[in-house]
Design a protein around this motif. Structure first.
Motif, short mmCIF file in Angstrom:
data_model
loop_
_atom_site.label_atom_id
_atom_site.label_comp_id
_atom_site.label_asym_id
_atom_site.label_seq_id
_atom_site.Cartn_x
_atom_site.Cartn_y
_atom_site.Cartn_z
N MET A 184 -77.44 29.65 14.87
CA MET A 184 -76.62 29.02 15.89
C MET A 184 -76.62 29.49 17.32
O MET A 184 -76.85 30.60 17.58
N ARG A 185 -76.39 28.64 18.33
CA ARG A 185 -76.35 28.88 19.76
C ARG A 185 -75.10 28.20 20.33
O ARG A 185 -74.84 27.02 19.80
N ALA A 186 -74.78 28.41 21.56
CA ALA A 186 -73.62 27.86 22.25
C ALA A 186 -73.79 28.06 23.84
O ALA A 186 -74.38 29.11 24.15
N PRO A 190 -74.50 31.33 28.39
CA PRO A 190 -75.15 31.09 27.06
C PRO A 190 -74.80 32.14 25.99
O PRO A 190 -74.64 33.40 26.29
N LEU A 191 -74.51 31.75 24.78
CA LEU A 191 -74.12 32.61 23.56
C LEU A 191 -75.08 32.32 22.54
O LEU A 191 -75.83 31.45 22.14
N THR A 192 -75.50 33.62 22.06
CA THR A 192 -76.40 33.62 20.86
C THR A 192 -75.46 34.29 19.54
O THR A 192 -74.66 35.26 19.93
N PHE A 193 -75.82 34.02 18.47
CA PHE A 193 -74.98 34.57 17.22
C PHE A 193 -75.82 35.35 16.27
O PHE A 193 -76.96 34.95 16.25
N HIS A 194 -75.21 36.21 15.51
CA HIS A 194 -76.03 36.91 14.15
C HIS A 194 -75.02 36.62 13.25
O HIS A 194 -73.74 36.36 13.25
N ARG A 239 -64.75 25.58 27.22
CA ARG A 239 -65.31 24.53 26.37
C ARG A 239 -66.56 25.02 25.54
O ARG A 239 -67.51 25.32 26.55
N LEU A 240 -66.61 25.14 24.62
CA LEU A 240 -67.93 25.46 23.80
C LEU A 240 -68.56 24.35 23.12
O LEU A 240 -68.03 23.63 22.26
N ARG A 241 -69.84 24.43 23.39
CA ARG A 241 -70.68 23.41 22.94
C ARG A 241 -71.65 24.11 21.87
O ARG A 241 -72.49 24.85 22.42
#
Length: 150
Positions: free
Chosen positions: A92-94, A107-111, A130-132
């Protein structure tokens, strides 16, 4: 005693009438130019050429049956992904974008904290975003857009 309606009265009425109209127009134009963040697409012709591809991608995503729910806990995004059960093992990336373009993109990365529950590695600045969101698992891909407040 009645006073006569003279040319000066008519001039005052006309100045008042058009003054209100011009004042409202200037106020609305000022609000519009101060709050509009920019263009929706850079080139509408190029975007129109990609439209059918976007529709095909949307139909493919719909067939996957994936869904997401976004929560904000301590300004950190938590995404719960479902696909007839937890969507485990996905990447997942956003990108978080300020709706008015006043703050830079984040920019966001997830675990994956637990199956189907993904936590952002960084916190969002305070405000509306606004999150893409892009979700990938194997060859399957999906994109979601969410509004969040951090």
């Amino acid at each position: 005693m009645l006073r006569r309606f003279t040319g000066w009265h008519m001039l005052a009425a006309m100045i008042g009438f058009f003054g209100v109209i011009i004042g409202v127009n200037v106020t609305m134009a000022t609000f519009a130019t101060r709050t509009f963040g920019g263009v929706v697409v850079k080139n509408s012709y190029v975007a129109s050429q990609k439209f059918n591809g976007w529709l095909a991608d949307a139909r493919a995503q719909e067939r996957l049956g994936w869904s997401t729910r976004v929560q904000v806990i301590d300004r950190r995004l938590v995404v719960i992904a479902d696909a007839a059960g937890p969507l485990a093992g996905a990447t997942m990336r956003a990108t978080a974008t300020h709706p008015l373009g006043r703050l830079p993109e984040v920019p966001l990365t997830f675990h994956e904290a637990e199956p189907g529950r993904y936590v952002a590695n960084t916190r969002l600045p305070v405000g509306r975003w606004r999150l893409r969101l892009g979700v990938e698992r194997g060859p399957d891909r999906a994109a979601f857009v969410e509004e969040v407040t951090a």
